[in-house]
Design an enzyme around this catalytic site. Structure first.
Site, PDB file in Angstrom:
ATOM      1  N   LYS A  79       0.861  -1.271  -0.132  1.00 40.59           N
ATOM      2  CA  LYS A  79      -0.021  -0.291  -0.047  1.00 40.59           C
ATOM      3  C   LYS A  79       1.063   1.458  -0.052  1.00 40.59           C
ATOM      4  O   LYS A  79       0.714   2.065  -0.826  1.00 40.59           O
ATOM      5  CB  LYS A  79      -0.636  -0.122   0.968  1.00 40.59           C
ATOM      6  CG  LYS A  79      -2.361  -1.478   1.004  1.00 40.59           C
ATOM      7  CD  LYS A  79      -2.584  -0.962   2.589  1.00 40.59           C
ATOM      8  CE  LYS A  79      -2.297  -0.781   3.512  1.00 40.59           C
ATOM      9  NZ  LYS A  79      -1.779  -2.357   4.293  1.00 40.59           N
ATOM     10  N   ARG A 113      11.750  -5.720   4.793  1.00 34.87           N
ATOM     11  CA  ARG A 113      12.189  -4.551   4.783  1.00 34.87           C
ATOM     12  C   ARG A 113      12.629  -3.415   5.534  1.00 34.87           C
ATOM     13  O   ARG A 113      13.000  -3.388   7.021  1.00 34.87           O
ATOM     14  CB  ARG A 113      10.271  -3.467   5.462  1.00 34.87           C
ATOM     15  CG  ARG A 113      10.520  -2.385   5.328  1.00 34.87           C
ATOM     16  CD  ARG A 113       9.277  -1.649   5.107  1.00 34.87           C
ATOM     17  NE  ARG A 113       8.232  -2.446   5.667  1.00 34.87           N
ATOM     18  CZ  ARG A 113       6.436  -2.172   6.517  1.00 34.87           C
ATOM     19  NH1 ARG A 113       5.208  -1.344   5.818  1.00 34.87           N
ATOM     20  NH2 ARG A 113       6.053  -3.014   7.685  1.00 34.87           N
ATOM     21  N   ARG A 139      11.029  -1.740  11.562  1.00 31.17           N
ATOM     22  CA  ARG A 139      10.131  -0.378  12.142  1.00 31.17           C
ATOM     23  C   ARG A 139       9.910  -2.361  13.221  1.00 31.17           C
ATOM     24  O   ARG A 139       9.692  -3.022  13.400  1.00 31.17           O
ATOM     25  CB  ARG A 139       8.801  -0.922  11.149  1.00 31.17           C
ATOM     26  CG  ARG A 139       7.812   0.197  11.018  1.00 31.17           C
ATOM     27  CD  ARG A 139       7.408   0.248  10.011  1.00 31.17           C
ATOM     28  NE  ARG A 139       6.113  -0.252   9.772  1.00 31.17           N
ATOM     29  CZ  ARG A 139       5.152  -0.562   9.825  1.00 31.17           C
ATOM     30  NH1 ARG A 139       5.085   0.671   8.240  1.00 31.17           N
ATOM     31  NH2 ARG A 139       4.102  -0.785  10.010  1.00 31.17           N
ATOM     32  N   ARG A 149      -0.457  -9.150  13.170  1.00 32.58           N
ATOM     33  CA  ARG A 149      -0.942  -8.218  12.444  1.00 32.58           C
ATOM     34  C   ARG A 149      -1.752  -8.646  10.792  1.00 32.58           C
ATOM     35  O   ARG A 149      -3.279  -8.416  10.323  1.00 32.58           O
ATOM     36  CB  ARG A 149       0.181  -6.867  11.585  1.00 32.58           C
ATOM     37  CG  ARG A 149       0.356  -6.218  12.835  1.00 32.58           C
ATOM     38  CD  ARG A 149       2.107  -5.707  12.206  1.00 32.58           C
ATOM     39  NE  ARG A 149       2.170  -4.788  11.153  1.00 32.58           N
ATOM     40  CZ  ARG A 149       2.678  -4.911  10.338  1.00 32.58           C
ATOM     41  NH1 ARG A 149       4.280  -5.476  10.685  1.00 32.58           N
ATOM     42  NH2 ARG A 149       2.526  -4.149   9.041  1.00 32.58           N
TER      43      ARG A 149
HETATM   44  P1  AP5 Z   1       5.005  -1.732   1.740  1.00 33.21           P
HETATM   45  O1  AP5 Z   1       4.700  -0.658   0.546  1.00 33.21           O
HETATM   46  O2  AP5 Z   1       5.542  -1.054   3.119  1.00 33.21           O
HETATM   47  O3  AP5 Z   1       3.648  -2.046   2.564  1.00 33.21           O
HETATM   48  P2  AP5 Z   1       2.189  -2.189   3.128  1.00 33.21           P
HETATM   49  O4  AP5 Z   1       1.179  -2.511   2.844  1.00 33.21           O
HETATM   50  O5  AP5 Z   1       1.913  -0.400   3.371  1.00 33.21           O
HETATM   51  O6  AP5 Z   1       2.714  -2.403   4.254  1.00 33.21           O
HETATM   52  P3  AP5 Z   1       2.413  -2.109   6.054  1.00 33.21           P
HETATM   53  O7  AP5 Z   1       2.826  -2.860   6.997  1.00 33.21           O
HETATM   54  O8  AP5 Z   1       2.966  -0.439   5.877  1.00 33.21           O
HETATM   55  O9  AP5 Z   1       0.959  -1.935   6.782  1.00 33.21           O
HETATM   56  P4  AP5 Z   1       0.660  -2.009   7.653  1.00 33.21           P
HETATM   57  O10 AP5 Z   1      -0.931  -1.456   7.450  1.00 33.21           O
HETATM   58  O11 AP5 Z   1       0.171  -3.486   8.707  1.00 33.21           O
HETATM   59  O12 AP5 Z   1       0.891  -0.406   8.454  1.00 33.21           O
HETATM   60  P5  AP5 Z   1      -0.170   0.423   9.109  1.00 33.21           P
HETATM   61  O13 AP5 Z   1       1.706   1.489   9.028  1.00 33.21           O
HETATM   62  O14 AP5 Z   1      -0.631   0.731   7.827  1.00 33.21           O
HETATM   63  O15 AP5 Z   1       6.064  -3.103   1.377  1.00 33.21           O
HETATM   64  C1  AP5 Z   1       5.953  -3.542   2.449  1.00 33.21           C
HETATM   65  C2  AP5 Z   1       7.564  -4.422   1.898  1.00 33.21           C
HETATM   66  O16 AP5 Z   1       7.811  -5.160   0.401  1.00 33.21           O
HETATM   67  C3  AP5 Z   1       8.822  -3.065   1.875  1.00 33.21           C
HETATM   68  O17 AP5 Z   1       9.712  -3.305   1.788  1.00 33.21           O
HETATM   69  C4  AP5 Z   1       8.412  -2.946  -0.039  1.00 33.21           C
HETATM   70  O18 AP5 Z   1       9.648  -2.369  -0.321  1.00 33.21           O
HETATM   71  C5  AP5 Z   1       8.363  -4.926  -0.728  1.00 33.21           C
HETATM   72  N1  AP5 Z   1       7.431  -4.053  -1.849  1.00 33.21           N
HETATM   73  C6  AP5 Z   1       6.034  -3.187  -2.124  1.00 33.21           C
HETATM   74  N2  AP5 Z   1       5.787  -4.390  -2.448  1.00 33.21           N
HETATM   75  C7  AP5 Z   1       6.736  -5.123  -3.599  1.00 33.21           C
HETATM   76  C8  AP5 Z   1       6.700  -5.712  -4.272  1.00 33.21           C
HETATM   77  N3  AP5 Z   1       5.603  -6.060  -5.782  1.00 33.21           N
HETATM   78  N4  AP5 Z   1       7.080  -7.048  -4.544  1.00 33.21           N
HETATM   79  C9  AP5 Z   1       8.303  -6.808  -3.756  1.00 33.21           C
HETATM   80  N5  AP5 Z   1       8.836  -5.975  -2.988  1.00 33.21           N
HETATM   81  C10 AP5 Z   1       7.428  -5.202  -2.614  1.00 33.21           C
HETATM   82  O19 AP5 Z   1       0.270   0.762  10.234  1.00 33.21           O
HETATM   83  C11 AP5 Z   1       0.949  -0.151  11.070  1.00 33.21           C
HETATM   84  C12 AP5 Z   1       0.318   0.359  13.031  1.00 33.21           C
HETATM   85  O20 AP5 Z   1      -0.464   1.483  13.076  1.00 33.21           O
HETATM   86  C13 AP5 Z   1      -1.322  -0.872  12.650  1.00 33.21           C
HETATM   87  O21 AP5 Z   1      -1.098  -2.393  12.896  1.00 33.21           O
HETATM   88  C14 AP5 Z   1      -2.788  -0.228  13.555  1.00 33.21           C
HETATM   89  O22 AP5 Z   1      -1.905  -0.494  15.340  1.00 33.21           O
HETATM   90  C15 AP5 Z   1      -2.408   1.540  13.236  1.00 33.21           C
HETATM   91  N6  AP5 Z   1      -3.091   1.496  12.169  1.00 33.21           N
HETATM   92  C16 AP5 Z   1      -2.738   1.778  11.699  1.00 33.21           C
HETATM   93  N7  AP5 Z   1      -3.988   2.195  10.837  1.00 33.21           N
HETATM   94  C17 AP5 Z   1      -4.553   2.293  11.442  1.00 33.21           C
HETATM   95  C18 AP5 Z   1      -6.310   2.332  11.701  1.00 33.21           C
HETATM   96  N8  AP5 Z   1      -6.877   2.815  10.557  1.00 33.21           N
HETATM   97  N9  AP5 Z   1      -6.474   2.245  12.659  1.00 33.21           N
HETATM   98  C19 AP5 Z   1      -6.204   1.906  13.749  1.00 33.21           C
HETATM   99  N10 AP5 Z   1      -4.478   1.535  13.138  1.00 33.21           N
HETATM  100  C20 AP5 Z   1      -4.355   1.311  12.930  1.00 33.21           C
END
Ligand code: AP5
Length: 215
Positions: free
Chosen positions: A13, A127, A160, A171
């Protein structure tokens, strides 16, 4: 244009949101990034959120919804925005509907990036992120030129706190239970676009371009 990027942890994402920011010139609103900034700044909100984030659980709705409501009122969101990681539960989607209604806006697309679980774990354990400029790397799929150093700003790359395998599995479980039902929520409104997310970042980008159009 108003877009939502939906998908499990590691689906890409953040990676795809950054590409869309450049192409569509719209702000990326990542609730994960906003929460991590609050944790870094040791704000009261950040203190409340940290334990939940480290445990792989969702941060309470009232905190996240208030944060998004405030962010959407900022001037740069007038032409539209890209929501990354919000909404994450039906209660949040309902709150977003209300916010958009108050703003007289609607959603254009909800992009659901779909990737099998084994691939997600591989992506997240490898990552590396830059805390200074937000750039993202992967030790195998997208390594920085110099190990541990950000190509873009020279910052020191970090792992992270929630990218430990046990927390990653938690997660993903939370995603399946609380966030995946949103697919049905948006499908019934004709907004859901499923994107096969297992290809390279460029291949996934091309699939997204087909939906949102090339800017
Ligand atoms: P990346 O692009 O970082 O993936 P992502 O989907 O953004 O993953 P996240 O871990 O950031 O998502 P998340 O939803 O768990 O975390 P968030 O920060 O929102 O890619 C990941 C890796 O893969 C990278 O190394 C990249 O280079 C690689 N990659 C990408 N695309 C690729 C491809 N096509 N092929 C190969 N490699 C690839 O949330 C964190 C925490 O915050 C949550 O757990 C929760 O506690 C809290 N939180 C956030 N939002 C909310 C909400 N709305 N409500 C309640 N709690 C929330």
């Amino acid at each position: 244009m108003q877009l939502i990027l939906l998908g499990p942890p590691g689906a890409g994402k953040g990676t795809q949101a950054k590409k869309l920011v450049d192409k569509l010139r719209l702000p990326q609103i990542s609730t994960g990034d906003l929460l991590r900034a609050a944790v870094r700044d040791q704000t009261e909100l950040g203190m409340k959120a940290k334990a939940k984030m480290d445990a792989g659980q969702l941060v309470p709705d009232d905190i996240v919804i208030a944060m998004v409501r405030e962010r959407l009122q900022q001037d740069d969101c007038r032409p539209g925005f890209i929501l990354d990681g919000f909404p994450r539960a039906v209660s949040q989607a309902e709150a977003l509907d209300k916010m958009l209604e108050d703003m007289g806006r609607g959603l254009d697309h909800v992009l659901s990036i779909e990737v099998p679980e084994a691939e997600l774990v591989k992506r997240l354990t490898g990552r590396r992120s830059c805390p200074d400029c937000g750039a993202m790397f992967h030790v195998e799929f997208n390594p920085p030129r110099q190990e541990g150093i950000c190509d873009k700003c020279g910052g020191k790359l970090i792992i992270r706190d929630d990218d430990k395998e046990e927390t990653i599995r938690q997660r993903i479980a939370v995603y399946r239970e609380q966030t995946e039902p949103l697919k049905g929520y948006y499908e019934s409104r004709g907004l859901l676009r499923r994107i096969a997310g297992s290809g390279t970042p460029r291949q996934v980008e091309a699939l997204i371009d087909e939906v949102v159009g090339k800017a």
